[in-house]
Design a protein around this motif. Structure first.
Motif, PDB file in Angstrom:
ATOM      1  N   THR A 238       0.746  -1.166   0.036  1.00  0.00           N
ATOM      2  CA  THR A 238       0.014  -0.144   0.031  1.00  0.00           C
ATOM      3  C   THR A 238       0.969   1.190  -0.223  1.00  0.00           C
ATOM      4  OG1 THR A 238       0.030  -0.009   2.299  1.00  0.00           O
ATOM      5  CG2 THR A 238      -1.770  -1.264   1.387  1.00  0.00           C
ATOM      6  N   PRO A 239       0.232   2.405  -0.395  1.00  0.00           N
ATOM      7  CA  PRO A 239       1.026   3.523  -0.163  1.00  0.00           C
ATOM      8  C   PRO A 239       1.659   3.714   1.157  1.00  0.00           C
ATOM      9  CG  PRO A 239      -0.980   3.988  -1.088  1.00  0.00           C
ATOM     10  CD  PRO A 239      -1.111   2.628  -0.683  1.00  0.00           C
ATOM     11  N   GLU A 240       1.103   3.490   2.367  1.00  0.00           N
ATOM     12  CA  GLU A 240       1.638   3.389   3.634  1.00  0.00           C
ATOM     13  C   GLU A 240       2.838   2.609   3.696  1.00  0.00           C
ATOM     14  OE1 GLU A 240      -1.724   2.784   3.163  1.00  0.00           O
ATOM     15  OE2 GLU A 240      -2.175   4.715   3.250  1.00  0.00           O
ATOM     16  N   VAL A 241       2.975   1.501   3.108  1.00  0.00           N
ATOM     17  CA  VAL A 241       3.943   0.658   3.243  1.00  0.00           C
ATOM     18  C   VAL A 241       5.113   1.274   2.423  1.00  0.00           C
ATOM     19  CG1 VAL A 241       4.943  -1.800   2.489  1.00  0.00           C
ATOM     20  CG2 VAL A 241       2.504  -1.610   3.511  1.00  0.00           C
ATOM     21  N   ASP A 242       4.604   1.612   1.337  1.00  0.00           N
ATOM     22  CA  ASP A 242       5.802   2.196   0.211  1.00  0.00           C
ATOM     23  C   ASP A 242       6.660   3.553   1.275  1.00  0.00           C
ATOM     24  OD1 ASP A 242       6.853   2.421  -2.330  1.00  0.00           O
ATOM     25  OD2 ASP A 242       6.013   4.594  -2.216  1.00  0.00           O
ATOM     26  N   GLU A 243       5.739   4.267   1.792  1.00  0.00           N
ATOM     27  CA  GLU A 243       6.203   5.277   2.616  1.00  0.00           C
ATOM     28  C   GLU A 243       7.209   4.812   3.642  1.00  0.00           C
ATOM     29  OE1 GLU A 243       4.668   8.900   5.189  1.00  0.00           O
ATOM     30  OE2 GLU A 243       3.173   8.070   3.747  1.00  0.00           O
ATOM     31  N   PHE A 244       6.692   3.807   4.477  1.00  0.00           N
ATOM     32  CA  PHE A 244       7.682   3.288   5.539  1.00  0.00           C
ATOM     33  C   PHE A 244       8.781   2.943   4.986  1.00  0.00           C
ATOM     34  CE2 PHE A 244       9.457   0.152   7.867  1.00  0.00           C
ATOM     35  CZ  PHE A 244       9.179   0.567   9.485  1.00  0.00           C
ATOM     36  N   CYS A 245       8.664   2.147   3.803  1.00  0.00           N
ATOM     37  CA  CYS A 245       9.989   1.592   3.136  1.00  0.00           C
ATOM     38  C   CYS A 245      10.961   2.626   2.665  1.00  0.00           C
ATOM     39  CB  CYS A 245       9.714   0.359   2.080  1.00  0.00           C
ATOM     40  SG  CYS A 245       8.843  -1.097   2.679  1.00  0.00           S
ATOM     41  N   LYS A 246      10.413   3.611   2.053  1.00  0.00           N
ATOM     42  CA  LYS A 246      11.249   4.772   1.587  1.00  0.00           C
ATOM     43  C   LYS A 246      11.958   5.445   2.560  1.00  0.00           C
ATOM     44  CE  LYS A 246       9.225   5.396  -2.889  1.00  0.00           C
ATOM     45  NZ  LYS A 246       8.052   5.585  -3.683  1.00  0.00           N
ATOM     46  N   LYS A 247      11.334   5.454   3.885  1.00  0.00           N
ATOM     47  CA  LYS A 247      11.843   6.354   5.112  1.00  0.00           C
ATOM     48  C   LYS A 247      12.833   5.446   5.700  1.00  0.00           C
ATOM     49  CE  LYS A 247       9.879   9.146   8.717  1.00  0.00           C
ATOM     50  NZ  LYS A 247       9.044   9.429   9.316  1.00  0.00           N
ATOM     51  N   TYR A 248      12.664   3.945   6.008  1.00  0.00           N
ATOM     52  CA  TYR A 248      13.387   3.253   6.819  1.00  0.00           C
ATOM     53  C   TYR A 248      14.330   2.258   6.096  1.00  0.00           C
ATOM     54  CZ  TYR A 248      10.542   5.617  10.186  1.00  0.00           C
ATOM     55  OH  TYR A 248       9.772   6.505  11.114  1.00  0.00           O
ATOM     56  N   ILE A 249      13.992   1.940   4.871  1.00  0.00           N
ATOM     57  CA  ILE A 249      14.651   0.757   4.266  1.00  0.00           C
ATOM     58  C   ILE A 249      15.524   1.075   3.116  1.00  0.00           C
ATOM     59  CG2 ILE A 249      14.130  -1.477   3.173  1.00  0.00           C
ATOM     60  CD1 ILE A 249      12.046  -2.017   5.292  1.00  0.00           C
ATOM     61  N   TYR A 250      14.849   1.474   2.001  1.00  0.00           N
ATOM     62  CA  TYR A 250      15.634   1.512   0.595  1.00  0.00           C
ATOM     63  C   TYR A 250      16.627   2.564   0.734  1.00  0.00           C
ATOM     64  CZ  TYR A 250      10.993  -0.347  -0.716  1.00  0.00           C
ATOM     65  OH  TYR A 250      10.046  -1.123  -0.944  1.00  0.00           O
ATOM     66  N   GLN A 251      16.748   3.802   0.926  1.00  0.00           N
ATOM     67  CA  GLN A 251      17.967   4.719   0.765  1.00  0.00           C
ATOM     68  C   GLN A 251      18.610   4.414   1.866  1.00  0.00           C
ATOM     69  OE1 GLN A 251      17.975   7.095  -1.922  1.00  0.00           O
ATOM     70  NE2 GLN A 251      20.050   6.992  -1.330  1.00  0.00           N
ATOM     71  N   LYS A 252      18.225   3.889   3.039  1.00  0.00           N
ATOM     72  CA  LYS A 252      18.910   3.458   4.122  1.00  0.00           C
ATOM     73  C   LYS A 252      19.891   2.432   3.634  1.00  0.00           C
ATOM     74  CE  LYS A 252      17.996   3.748   8.554  1.00  0.00           C
ATOM     75  NZ  LYS A 252      16.813   3.701   9.762  1.00  0.00           N
ATOM     76  N   THR A 253      19.602   1.607   3.088  1.00  0.00           N
ATOM     77  CA  THR A 253      20.381   0.420   2.525  1.00  0.00           C
ATOM     78  C   THR A 253      21.639   0.775   1.541  1.00  0.00           C
ATOM     79  OG1 THR A 253      18.413  -1.113   2.888  1.00  0.00           O
ATOM     80  CG2 THR A 253      20.593  -1.862   1.438  1.00  0.00           C
ATOM     81  N   VAL A 254      20.972   1.692   0.779  1.00  0.00           N
ATOM     82  CA  VAL A 254      22.203   2.143  -0.136  1.00  0.00           C
ATOM     83  C   VAL A 254      23.174   3.157   0.379  1.00  0.00           C
ATOM     84  CG1 VAL A 254      22.396   3.749  -2.305  1.00  0.00           C
ATOM     85  CG2 VAL A 254      20.427   2.221  -2.105  1.00  0.00           C
ATOM     86  N   ASP A 255      22.826   3.909   1.248  1.00  0.00           N
ATOM     87  CA  ASP A 255      23.583   4.896   2.152  1.00  0.00           C
ATOM     88  C   ASP A 255      24.621   3.920   3.010  1.00  0.00           C
ATOM     89  OD1 ASP A 255      22.470   6.910   0.871  1.00  0.00           O
ATOM     90  OD2 ASP A 255      21.234   7.512   2.649  1.00  0.00           O
ATOM     91  N   ALA A 256      24.158   2.983   3.647  1.00  0.00           N
ATOM     92  CA  ALA A 256      24.878   2.157   4.484  1.00  0.00           C
ATOM     93  C   ALA A 256      25.747   1.385   3.635  1.00  0.00           C
ATOM     94  CB  ALA A 256      24.059   1.045   5.244  1.00  0.00           C
ATOM     95  N   MET A 257      25.698   0.891   2.343  1.00  0.00           N
ATOM     96  CA  MET A 257      26.889   0.095   1.531  1.00  0.00           C
ATOM     97  C   MET A 257      27.800   1.255   1.123  1.00  0.00           C
ATOM     98  SD  MET A 257      26.096  -2.930   1.495  1.00  0.00           S
ATOM     99  CE  MET A 257      26.930  -3.515  -0.074  1.00  0.00           C
TER     100      MET A 257
END
Ligand code: AMP
Ligand code: GLY
Length: 423
Positions: A238-257
């Motif tokens: 859902t849009p809510e799931v997407d928003e959560f993942c954009k905030k806490y998962i996707y970019q954070k993973t790229v930045d962590a690497m």
């Protein structure tokens, strides 16, 4: 331009189909390819792990871009070998592909950078792992650290099962050195979603969501397989799931690497579980999913070669990914007995029925030519994909199209995408 694709399954067939649609491409090679890929590409008899041979082939034939579909060559460092030879290649280097190659690495990364995932401990000694099981909560999940063809994850309902699992992974070494180290993690419940993304080291662009069906039998029973079917998009994303993942998962993973000195360029595939406490990362893969790719790429509007190039050049921020506002379902036609024992070599009839039918695709996974006849050559034989205005329509279309194909021992699940009825 000339493009070389490394791999020979349904995923690589879907990549080849999409690459072939690019105006910029006038020649495609695929190593090793298969009978379906041969429609778009010249298949080359070099194995995916023969990096030097592949690089020499790319040089001799003036290949402008190589795209790697499979995990083994990426984790083994094919990108480093090509780059050293001055060849352009799409995918993560060895030091970044470890995101998929080591579960312990990816879990430690998530812990260090506070990316939501299941609680876990890592063990490189069977006795310590067995001791830990004494006070663990059940069910519990055991994961071989290294690549194990998607079979290195054991869900254990009791302490006895878990002890047996430790023996299988660490002492009997059923998955070889992949089990030298294991992760024991908290069991989570919820819906699973696959999210594929393009990454250029800094920028990440998310593709449309999908869901896989990993078990062999209807109702998610039977053994784990490479994947028996997929649908896209997932109505649970859902849009809510997407928003959560954009905030806490996707970019954070790229930045962590990047912060770890392991800049990631290529595909990150987020295996997510939508738990009652919010989305959690189940696993990362460093490549396209199979058979997720077979429902995601047919819905993608962009010229995929532009996107590959932007990832390599670090200009992905200039690209807007676009997907059709429809749905797709892929039903895998397997050899009866897969993933254990099955026979091969049966003639496949009906492939020509897909010619010229818009929105219908037959992606070859395990096929080969015997003379002029295409025969079954693997556990997963074909992926039949169909689009539709809605998921229900796409599912009806895909199942109708599975009837166009016939071969001895044809087996499929009958409930791919059934979960959408509950959405
Ligand atoms: P993986 O290869 O890590 O994606 O694991 C394969 C499958 O095992 C996943 O698709 C899940 O269905 C299941 N799985 C993995 N980790 C967990 C977990 N912590 N809790 C529940 N199921 C899991
Ligand atoms: N379909 C799951 C995977 O590609 O790993």
């Amino acid at each position: 331009m000339k493009v070389l694709i490394v791999g020979g399954g349904g995923r690589e067939h879907a990549i080849a189909y999409k690459v072939a649609m690019s105006d910029k491409v006038d020649k495609i090679y695929c190593a090793p390819g298969n009978a379906g890929i041969a429609e778009y590409a010249e298949c080359v008899d070099i194995k995916a792990m023969e990096f030097d041979k592949l690089a020499a082939f790319a040089k001799e034939n003036g290949v402008d871009l190589t795209v790697v579909g499979m995990d083994d060559p990426l984790v083994g460092g094919i990108v480093d070998v090509f780059e050293k030879e001055g060849l352009r290649i799409f995918g993560p280097r060895k030091n970044a592909a470890i995101l998929e190659g080591s579960k312990a690495f990816s879990k430690d990364l998530m812990k260090k950078y506070d990316i939501p995932t299941a609680a876990y401990e890592t063990f490189d000694n069977a006795n310590d792992a067995l001791e830990y099981l004494e006070n663990a909560a059940y069910p519990t999940v055991l994961k071989a650290d290294g690549l194990a063809l998607g079979k290195g994850v054991l869900i254990c309902n009791t302490k006895e099962e878990a002890k047996e699992g430790i023996r299988t992974l660490m002492l009997d070494k059923q998955f070889g050195s992949a089990g030298d180290k294991i992760v024991i993690e908290e069991f989570m419940t919820g819906r699973e979603v696959s999210v594929l993304s393009f990454v250029d080291g800094n920028t990440i662009k998310i593709m449309t969501s999908a869901q896989d069906h990993k078990r062999a039998k209807d109702g998610d029973k039977g053994l784990n397989t490479g994947g028996m079917g997929t649908f896209s998009p997932s109505p649970f994303y859902t849009p809510e799931v997407d928003e959560f993942c954009k905030k806490y998962i996707y970019q954070k993973t790229v930045d962590a690497m990047k912060a770890e000195g392991r800049e990631f360029k290529g595909i990150i595939f987020f295996g997510l579980m939508l738990t009652p406490n919010g989305p959690r990362v189940l696993e990362y893969n460093a490549r396209f999913g199979d058979p997720e790719t077979q429902v995601v790429l047919p819905r993608m509007k962009n010229d995929i070669v532009d996107v590959f190039e932007a990832c390599i050049d670090g200009t992905l921020d200039k690209i807007e990914l676009e997907f059709e506002d429809n749905a797709a379902v892929c039903v895998v036609l397997a050899s009866d007995g897969y993933p254990e024992h099955y026979e091969k070599g049966f003639a496949i009839k009906g492939l020509e029925s897909f010619k010229g039918k818009d929105g219908y695709y037959v992606f070859h996974a395990g096929t080969k030519f015997e003379g002029d006849t295409i025969v079954t050559n693997g556990g997963r034989v074909l992926g039949v994909t169909a689009k539709g205005a809605t998921l229900k329509e796409a599912r009806a279309n895909a199942y109708a199209a599975t009837e166009w194909i016939d071969f001895s021992n044809k087996y499929k699940r009958n409930d791919i995408g059934k979960a959408i009825d509950e959405a």
